[in-house]
Design a protein around this motif. Structure first.
Motif, mmCIF file in Angstrom:
data_model
loop_
_atom_site.group_PDB
_atom_site.id
_atom_site.type_symbol
_atom_site.label_atom_id
_atom_site.label_comp_id
_atom_site.label_asym_id
_atom_site.label_seq_id
_atom_site.Cartn_x
_atom_site.Cartn_y
_atom_site.Cartn_z
ATOM 1 N N UNK A 52 -8.384 42.885 45.516
ATOM 2 C CA UNK A 52 -9.254 42.917 44.746
ATOM 3 C C UNK A 52 -8.896 42.273 43.401
ATOM 4 N N UNK A 53 -7.918 42.642 43.010
ATOM 5 C CA UNK A 53 -7.547 42.130 41.503
ATOM 6 C C UNK A 53 -6.831 40.728 41.979
ATOM 7 N N UNK A 54 -6.299 40.177 43.135
ATOM 8 C CA UNK A 54 -5.807 38.948 43.427
ATOM 9 C C UNK A 54 -7.253 38.103 43.386
ATOM 10 N N UNK A 55 -8.153 38.416 43.996
ATOM 11 C CA UNK A 55 -9.360 37.742 44.205
ATOM 12 C C UNK A 55 -9.996 37.400 42.883
ATOM 13 N N UNK A 56 -10.125 38.474 41.921
ATOM 14 C CA UNK A 56 -10.618 38.207 40.470
ATOM 15 C C UNK A 56 -9.582 37.123 39.718
ATOM 16 N N UNK A 57 -8.370 37.321 39.964
ATOM 17 C CA UNK A 57 -7.421 36.154 39.439
ATOM 18 C C UNK A 57 -7.801 34.735 40.076
ATOM 19 N N UNK A 58 -8.037 34.836 41.039
ATOM 20 C CA UNK A 58 -8.134 33.535 41.863
ATOM 21 C C UNK A 58 -9.708 32.951 41.027
#
Length: 84
Positions: free
Chosen positions: A22-28
């Protein structure tokens, strides 16, 4: 950087995988909204593909985070993903 946080969370165990992704998706999403250089976009595309395929690893997250930091100062830097 949220990719560093995602890396740390994933290293705590696979049971934290959904939170890290979820955090990685938000960063992308954040990086995508910003007008960033093409070679940084390339690293984010690799991460996006890994997210879609359920293949995110702490090493991959760390390699993207490290590259984004390096690319800020070195326009010649090229992304080389690290998988495990």
């Amino acid at each position: 950087m949220s990719l560093d946080l995602a890396t740390a969370i994933l290293r705590q165990g696979q049971d934290r995988y959904p939170e890290a992704v979820t955090l990685a998706v938000e960063a992308v999403q954040v990086f995508s909204r910003l007008k960033i250089r093409d070679h940084v976009v390339e690293s984010l595309l690799v991460l996006s593909d890994a997210i879609q395929q359920g293949l995110v690893t702490a090493e991959l997250l760390q390699s993207v985070a490290d590259f984004v930091r390096t690319a800020e100062h070195d326009r010649r830097a090229r992304y080389v993903p690290r998988f495990r």
